[in-house]
Every structure is written in structure tokens, then in C-alpha cells.
Design a protein around this motif. Structure first.
Motif, short mmCIF file in Angstrom:
data_model
loop_
_atom_site.label_atom_id
_atom_site.label_comp_id
_atom_site.label_asym_id
_atom_site.label_seq_id
_atom_site.Cartn_x
_atom_site.Cartn_y
_atom_site.Cartn_z
N VAL A 63 0.84 -1.20 0.00
CA VAL A 63 0.00 0.00 0.00
C VAL A 63 0.87 1.25 0.00
N ALA A 64 1.92 1.26 0.81
CA ALA A 64 2.80 2.42 0.88
C ALA A 64 3.46 2.70 -0.47
N LEU A 65 3.80 1.64 -1.20
CA LEU A 65 4.45 1.84 -2.50
C LEU A 65 3.54 2.57 -3.48
N ASP A 69 5.66 7.06 -5.25
CA ASP A 69 5.99 7.81 -6.46
C ASP A 69 5.27 9.16 -6.53
N GLN A 70 4.34 9.40 -5.63
CA GLN A 70 3.66 10.69 -5.59
C GLN A 70 4.39 11.69 -4.70
N SER A 71 5.46 11.24 -4.05
CA SER A 71 6.25 12.15 -3.21
C SER A 71 7.16 12.99 -4.08
N ASP A 72 7.76 14.00 -3.46
CA ASP A 72 8.65 14.90 -4.20
C ASP A 72 10.11 14.48 -4.11
N TYR A 73 10.38 13.25 -3.73
CA TYR A 73 11.75 12.79 -3.53
C TYR A 73 12.46 12.47 -4.84
N GLY A 74 13.78 12.60 -4.80
CA GLY A 74 14.62 12.20 -5.92
C GLY A 74 14.86 10.70 -5.89
N ASP A 75 15.61 10.23 -6.89
CA ASP A 75 15.82 8.79 -7.04
C ASP A 75 16.48 8.15 -5.82
N THR A 126 7.93 4.95 7.05
CA THR A 126 6.64 5.64 7.10
C THR A 126 6.82 7.14 7.36
N LEU A 127 7.76 7.46 8.22
CA LEU A 127 8.03 8.88 8.50
C LEU A 127 8.51 9.60 7.23
N LEU A 128 9.45 8.99 6.54
CA LEU A 128 9.97 9.62 5.31
C LEU A 128 8.89 9.71 4.24
N LEU A 129 8.09 8.66 4.10
CA LEU A 129 7.03 8.72 3.10
C LEU A 129 6.01 9.80 3.45
N GLY A 130 5.62 9.87 4.71
CA GLY A 130 4.67 10.89 5.13
C GLY A 130 5.20 12.30 4.87
N ILE A 131 6.46 12.54 5.21
CA ILE A 131 7.07 13.86 4.97
C ILE A 131 7.13 14.15 3.48
N GLY A 132 7.49 13.14 2.69
CA GLY A 132 7.57 13.33 1.24
C GLY A 132 6.25 13.63 0.58
N LEU A 133 5.17 13.20 1.21
CA LEU A 133 3.85 13.44 0.65
C LEU A 133 3.25 14.80 1.05
N LEU A 134 3.85 15.42 2.08
CA LEU A 134 3.33 16.73 2.53
C LEU A 134 3.62 17.84 1.54
#
Length: 134
Positions: A63-65, A69-75, A126-134
Motif C-alpha cells: 500500500v505504501a508503494l 511515487d507521488q512524493s517529491d523525492y529524488g531517485d 513511514t516517516l519519510l514517506l509521510g514527509i515526502g507526501l506533505l
């Protein structure tokens, strides 16, 4: 979905078969009344926890995956978060299973420390994904 995320998801989906096999193995130990499992409450509890965590964490990672890809993170950061999400369902169950490998084990060995390591991986992911989605 990026090809890298799709490949990670495919690998996680393939592991569901191994989790199902593990569940069948636990069931057979109960049905056949295998010594060292049924009569060892520590081993039984940790193996049950390992199996349950494997299933839940693989589903959570899948589910997290979908959101990664909707986050603003680089490769590089995307790769890190993917690794963290895959590490959790590997490390935590391994810690539960390998800490009481022998049927005579009545307390976990030091491999039980893989469990909090997997928890740290899950928390970081989860923390990094959450931050990346903000």
C-alpha cells in the motif's frame, strides 16, 4: 508507478506465497502435534508473531508503494524508502523465527534484536514517506 517501484511491488507480491507456505507449516505443526512447537509456548508465540507480522507488513509495504511515487523525492531517497519498506517484513519475522530455532529454546537468543531493527526500518520508512507526501 515507476519501474523500480513496480519491481519492488512484484517482489513483495511473490513473497505472499512464502508467507502462505509458512502459515500452512504452522498449521501442520498444530495438527500433527509436533513436539517442540505445541509444547513450547515461547516458540509457538514467537513463530505466530513472526508469521502475522510478515503478512501484515508485506501488505502495508504494498500500500505504501502506491503513494511513494507521488512524493517529491529524488531517485536516491525513493530507493532508500523502498529499501526501508522491504526491510521491515524481512527483519521482523526473521527475528521472531530465528530467535527460537531449536525446539528446546525456552527464551529468545540475540537474533530477537532483528525485531526492533525491523520496527525502526518501518518507522523510518513511514516517516519519510509521510514527509515526502506533505
Amino acid at each position: 508507478m515507476t519501474p523500480e517501484t513496480r519491481t519492488t511491488a512484484a517482489i513483495l507480491i511473490i513473497t505472499v506465497g512464502t508467507i502462505a507456505f509458512g502459515g500452512l507449516s504452522l498449521l501442520m505443526q498444530l495438527v500433527r502435534r509436533i513436539p517442540g512447537y505445541l509444547d513450547n509456548p515461547v516458540r509457538r508465540a514467537l513463530w505466530t508473531a513472526g508469521h502475522a507480522h510478515a503478512g501484515v507488513l508485506v501488505l502495508f509495504a504494498l500500500v505504501a508503494l502506491l503513494y511513494l511515487d507521488q512524493s517529491d523525492y529524488g531517485d536516491a531517497m525513493l530507493t532508500l524508502v523502498r529499501v526501508l519498506f522491504v526491510a521491515a517484513p524481512i527483519l521482523m519475522p526473521l527475528g521472531f523465527f530465528l530467535s527460537v530455532v531449536r525446539p528446546t529454546d525456552t527464551k529468545p537468543n540475540k537474533l530477537i534484536y532483528l525485531v526492533p531493527l525491523g520496527g525502526a526500518s518501518l518507522t523510518a520508512g513511514t516517516l519519510l514517506l509521510g514527509i515526502g507526501l506533505l
